[in-house]
Design a protein around this motif. Structure first.
Motif, PDB file in Angstrom:
ATOM      1  N   THR A   1       0.828  -1.209   0.000  1.00 49.22           N
ATOM      2  CA  THR A   1       0.000   0.000   0.000  1.00 49.22           C
ATOM      3  C   THR A   1       0.863   1.260   0.000  1.00 49.22           C
ATOM      4  O   THR A   1       0.441   2.326   0.469  1.00 49.22           O
ATOM      5  CB  THR A   1      -0.960  -0.002   1.196  1.00 49.22           C
ATOM      6  OG1 THR A   1      -0.213  -0.186   2.400  1.00 49.22           O
ATOM      7  CG2 THR A   1      -1.992  -1.111   1.054  1.00 49.22           C
ATOM      8  N   HIS A   2       2.057   1.149  -0.518  1.00 52.14           N
ATOM      9  CA  HIS A   2       2.941   2.295  -0.715  1.00 52.14           C
ATOM     10  C   HIS A   2       3.972   1.906  -1.773  1.00 52.14           C
ATOM     11  O   HIS A   2       4.153   0.718  -2.064  1.00 52.14           O
ATOM     12  CB  HIS A   2       3.662   2.680   0.584  1.00 52.14           C
ATOM     13  CG  HIS A   2       4.507   1.577   1.144  1.00 52.14           C
ATOM     14  ND1 HIS A   2       4.022   0.663   2.047  1.00 52.14           N
ATOM     15  CD2 HIS A   2       5.798   1.216   0.891  1.00 52.14           C
ATOM     16  CE1 HIS A   2       4.975  -0.206   2.352  1.00 52.14           C
ATOM     17  NE2 HIS A   2       6.064   0.114   1.653  1.00 52.14           N
ATOM     18  N   GLN A   3       4.624   2.893  -2.332  1.00 49.72           N
ATOM     19  CA  GLN A   3       5.726   2.666  -3.266  1.00 49.72           C
ATOM     20  C   GLN A   3       6.985   3.282  -2.697  1.00 49.72           C
ATOM     21  O   GLN A   3       7.037   4.484  -2.437  1.00 49.72           O
ATOM     22  CB  GLN A   3       5.429   3.286  -4.628  1.00 49.72           C
ATOM     23  CG  GLN A   3       6.576   3.180  -5.626  1.00 49.72           C
ATOM     24  CD  GLN A   3       6.892   1.734  -5.979  1.00 49.72           C
ATOM     25  OE1 GLN A   3       6.064   1.050  -6.570  1.00 49.72           O
ATOM     26  NE2 GLN A   3       8.070   1.252  -5.612  1.00 49.72           N
ATOM     27  N   GLY A   4       7.990   2.460  -2.466  1.00 42.30           N
ATOM     28  CA  GLY A   4       9.237   2.935  -1.905  1.00 42.30           C
ATOM     29  C   GLY A   4      10.387   2.827  -2.878  1.00 42.30           C
ATOM     30  O   GLY A   4      10.355   2.050  -3.842  1.00 42.30           O
ATOM     31  N   ALA A   5      11.416   3.634  -2.611  1.00 40.04           N
ATOM     32  CA  ALA A   5      12.669   3.575  -3.365  1.00 40.04           C
ATOM     33  C   ALA A   5      13.813   3.780  -2.382  1.00 40.04           C
ATOM     34  O   ALA A   5      13.694   4.564  -1.430  1.00 40.04           O
ATOM     35  CB  ALA A   5      12.708   4.629  -4.464  1.00 40.04           C
ATOM     36  N   PHE A   6      14.925   3.075  -2.609  1.00 38.13           N
ATOM     37  CA  PHE A   6      16.031   3.054  -1.650  1.00 38.13           C
ATOM     38  C   PHE A   6      17.355   3.228  -2.375  1.00 38.13           C
ATOM     39  O   PHE A   6      17.618   2.583  -3.389  1.00 38.13           O
ATOM     40  CB  PHE A   6      16.022   1.717  -0.900  1.00 38.13           C
ATOM     41  CG  PHE A   6      17.068   1.583   0.162  1.00 38.13           C
ATOM     42  CD1 PHE A   6      16.983   2.314   1.339  1.00 38.13           C
ATOM     43  CD2 PHE A   6      18.139   0.722  -0.006  1.00 38.13           C
ATOM     44  CE1 PHE A   6      17.943   2.188   2.327  1.00 38.13           C
ATOM     45  CE2 PHE A   6      19.106   0.586   0.978  1.00 38.13           C
ATOM     46  CZ  PHE A   6      19.006   1.318   2.145  1.00 38.13           C
TER      47      PHE A   6
END
Length: 209
Positions: free
Chosen positions: A75-80
């Protein structure tokens, strides 16, 4: 493609996904995810890469093999952006808006032992304490997985016991629904805030073995 901001459709997409986390919903809104979430996140991280490095944009699918929660989509879009194992810069968009972070989210026992010995050291530990206090004064929230008591072998009245209890340590900053998340100015905002966390990451890299 230049970053022009996350559209309102990105927030609406995650609002709806939290209500209907199903393959039927996903297939019907795949183009919204692609255009309103994935493409802007790719553009955002590309514009930050010149200073911080290339980002890993996480897949939207959850690994449900060992989870009681079988909903298939995050339920989210992350980037690292990694600077060391499980250590680096983070950005995320979801129903609550946009947030950024920096720190380490996992450490193997050997690495954690190195970090705790550095925290125990009067010079290096005091330096970390100063970095953390400084970030908090600038509006960062210090979070992470923490033991409820002192780690084995450490005194409960250690002057830096709160730092020693951390098994992960992350500085978070929440932009929420601020208007800037819908504009190109978000790039410079994140750039400035990630720069504030660079001394913390440098400390973690230096003292993580």
């Amino acid at each position: 493609m230049s970053f022009t901001g996350f559209p309102e459709a990105a927030l609406d997409f995650y609002d709806d996904l939290e209500i209907d986390n199903s393959r039927v919903f996903w297939d019907a809104h795949r183009d919204v995810y692609r255009d309103a979430v994935a493409a802007p996140m790719t553009a955002l991280t590309a514009e930050l890469a010149d200073e911080f490095g290339d980002a890993k944009i996480f897949r939207p699918y959850r690994d449900v093999r060992f989870s009681k929660d079988k909903t298939p989509y995050k339920t989210h879009q992350g980037a690292f952006v990694a600077v060391a194992p499980a250590t680096g810069y983070y950005v995320q968009i979801g129903a609550p808006g946009v947030r950024v972070g920096a720190g380490f989210y996992h450490a193997e026992p050997e690495r954690l032992a190195f970090l705790r010995r550095a925290i125990d050291d009067d010079l290096h530990g005091a330096e970390l304490e100063k970095l953390v206090d400084g970030l908090q004064r600038r509006g960062w929230e210090i979070d992470g997985d923490r033991l409820k008591t002192a780690p084995r072998g450490w005194a409960k009245d250690h002057p830096r016991i709160e730092l020693l209890r951390h098994r992960s340590l992350i500085a978070n900053r929440d932009y929420g629904f601020e208007g800037i998340i819908h504009t190109p100015d978000l790039v410079d905002e994140i750039r400035a805030h990630w720069r504030q966390t660079r001394p913390l990451l440098d400390w973690l890299v230096q003292h993580g073995g």
